[in-house]
Motif scaffolding. Structure first.
Motif, PDB file in Angstrom:
ATOM      1  N   ASP A  29       0.812  -1.219   0.000  1.00  0.00           N
ATOM      2  CA  ASP A  29       0.000   0.000   0.000  1.00  0.00           C
ATOM      3  C   ASP A  29       0.846   1.270   0.000  1.00  0.00           C
ATOM      4  N   GLY A  30       2.176   1.130  -0.089  1.00  0.00           N
ATOM      5  CA  GLY A  30       3.059   2.285  -0.133  1.00  0.00           C
ATOM      6  C   GLY A  30       3.535   2.754   1.224  1.00  0.00           C
ATOM      7  N   LYS A  31       2.981   2.208   2.305  1.00  0.00           N
ATOM      8  CA  LYS A  31       3.445   2.558   3.644  1.00  0.00           C
ATOM      9  C   LYS A  31       4.643   1.694   4.008  1.00  0.00           C
ATOM     10  N   ILE A  32       5.265   2.006   5.133  1.00  0.00           N
ATOM     11  CA  ILE A  32       6.508   1.350   5.517  1.00  0.00           C
ATOM     12  C   ILE A  32       6.379   0.775   6.919  1.00  0.00           C
ATOM     13  N   ASP A  33       6.631  -0.533   7.044  1.00  0.00           N
ATOM     14  CA  ASP A  33       6.737  -1.149   8.362  1.00  0.00           C
ATOM     15  C   ASP A  33       8.103  -0.797   8.926  1.00  0.00           C
ATOM     16  N   ASP A  36       5.085   3.982   9.036  1.00  0.00           N
ATOM     17  CA  ASP A  36       5.495   5.232   8.396  1.00  0.00           C
ATOM     18  C   ASP A  36       4.751   5.399   7.077  1.00  0.00           C
ATOM     19  N   THR A  37       4.419   6.649   6.775  1.00  0.00           N
ATOM     20  CA  THR A  37       3.733   6.965   5.527  1.00  0.00           C
ATOM     21  C   THR A  37       4.501   8.056   4.791  1.00  0.00           C
ATOM     22  N   PRO A  38       5.061   7.763   3.612  1.00  0.00           N
ATOM     23  CA  PRO A  38       5.714   8.825   2.836  1.00  0.00           C
ATOM     24  C   PRO A  38       4.716   9.918   2.485  1.00  0.00           C
ATOM     25  N   VAL A  39       5.124  11.175   2.680  1.00  0.00           N
ATOM     26  CA  VAL A  39       4.237  12.307   2.421  1.00  0.00           C
ATOM     27  C   VAL A  39       4.181  12.569   0.919  1.00  0.00           C
ATOM     28  N   PRO A  40       2.991  12.633   0.324  1.00  0.00           N
ATOM     29  CA  PRO A  40       2.889  12.878  -1.112  1.00  0.00           C
ATOM     30  C   PRO A  40       3.582  14.183  -1.522  1.00  0.00           C
ATOM     31  N   GLY A  41       4.231  14.148  -2.673  1.00  0.00           N
ATOM     32  CA  GLY A  41       4.884  15.339  -3.205  1.00  0.00           C
ATOM     33  C   GLY A  41       6.257  15.612  -2.647  1.00  0.00           C
ATOM     34  N   GLU A  99      10.171  12.737   3.031  1.00  0.00           N
ATOM     35  CA  GLU A  99       9.490  13.095   4.277  1.00  0.00           C
ATOM     36  C   GLU A  99       8.478  12.010   4.618  1.00  0.00           C
ATOM     37  N   TRP A 100       8.553  11.529   5.858  1.00  0.00           N
ATOM     38  CA  TRP A 100       7.640  10.482   6.317  1.00  0.00           C
ATOM     39  C   TRP A 100       6.852  10.971   7.520  1.00  0.00           C
ATOM     40  N   VAL A 141      -0.915   9.432  17.525  1.00  0.00           N
ATOM     41  CA  VAL A 141       0.267  10.285  17.538  1.00  0.00           C
ATOM     42  C   VAL A 141       1.154  10.017  16.318  1.00  0.00           C
ATOM     43  N   HIS A 142       1.374  11.059  15.521  1.00  0.00           N
ATOM     44  CA  HIS A 142       2.280  11.013  14.373  1.00  0.00           C
ATOM     45  C   HIS A 142       3.342  12.096  14.546  1.00  0.00           C
ATOM     46  N   VAL A 143       4.541  11.807  14.076  1.00  0.00           N
ATOM     47  CA  VAL A 143       5.610  12.802  14.046  1.00  0.00           C
ATOM     48  C   VAL A 143       6.216  12.815  12.644  1.00  0.00           C
ATOM     49  N   THR A 144       6.923  13.891  12.334  1.00  0.00           N
ATOM     50  CA  THR A 144       7.515  14.049  11.010  1.00  0.00           C
ATOM     51  C   THR A 144       8.980  13.649  11.027  1.00  0.00           C
TER      52      THR A 144
END
Length: 205
Positions: A82-86, A107-112, A117-118, A126-129
């Motif tokens: 799905d494009g996310k990262i374990d 982790d989810t890569p930020v589009p663009g 950037e994840w 809770v999410h962090v950059t």
């Protein structure tokens, strides 16, 4: 009554999450950054995500509570369909004889952002950059950071790197505006514990 208890539990969890997030970002307790480029915004680099996956050893970081006393730490990243990262974190606490601990994140890569950037989900909600600030052409070394420069990491494919390479990666962080005096190397072998420039169990943030 059950609804009241549920609402109270949610509120408590949200408060705890907010406190943890503040602790992670370290925005209130960090010493002033003396680097003359401290206010220079961080820029991510493009990342070939399939090539970026796999095992990375944590060579150095800006110490903070979540990785305090951790030895032999490493991350293992696996790209999902799905494009996310374990994102798996492994380390031993206080001693190389201790059982290895394992923590799992998503982790989810930020589009663009070309993979640089994840958004890291520590736990819901809770999410962090996380920013990829450098990766060498051979994908052997990488530098990760946070937008406010309160945290930073040097990763490598092997548990040991030369002193010259370490200094060159610190020089890159200095050019980005980091206070490189805050970085400490993470012991990857028992003989590195207590050596100058390395973190040791019991050190304060």
């Amino acid at each position: 009554m059950r609804r009241i208890v549920h609402v109270a539990a949610v509120a408590a969890a949200a408060t705890a999450a907010a406190m943890l997030l503040l602790s992670i970002t370290g925005c209130s307790n960090d010493p002033p950054n003396p680097n003359p480029r401290a206010n220079q915004p961080l820029s991510t680099v493009p990342v070939d995500l399939p090539r970026y996956m796999g095992r990375w050893y944590i060579i150095a970081n800006i110490p903070y509570f979540a990785e305090r006393d951790m030895l032999g730490s490493r991350a293992e990243w696996k790209l999902r369909a799905d494009g996310k990262i374990d994102d798996s974190y492994y380390a031993r606490k206080k001693s190389f004889d201790a059982a290895e601990k394992h923590y799992q994140f998503l982790d989810t890569p930020v589009p663009g952002k070309d993979g640089g950037e994840w958004s890291v989900q520590l736990f819901w909600p809770v999410h962090v950059t996380q920013l990829t600030l450098y990766v060498d052409p051979d994908y052997r070394y990488t530098i990760l950071g946070y937008p406010d420069k309160s945290l930073g990491w040097i990763f490598a494919r092997e548990p040991d790197i030369s002193d010259d390479m370490y200094r060159s990666l610190l020089a890159r962080l200095d050019a980005m505006g980091y206070d490189t005096s805050r970085f400490r190397r993470v012991p990857q072998r028992p003989d590195q514990v207590g050596k100058a420039g390395f973190s040791s169990p019991g050190d304060k943030d």
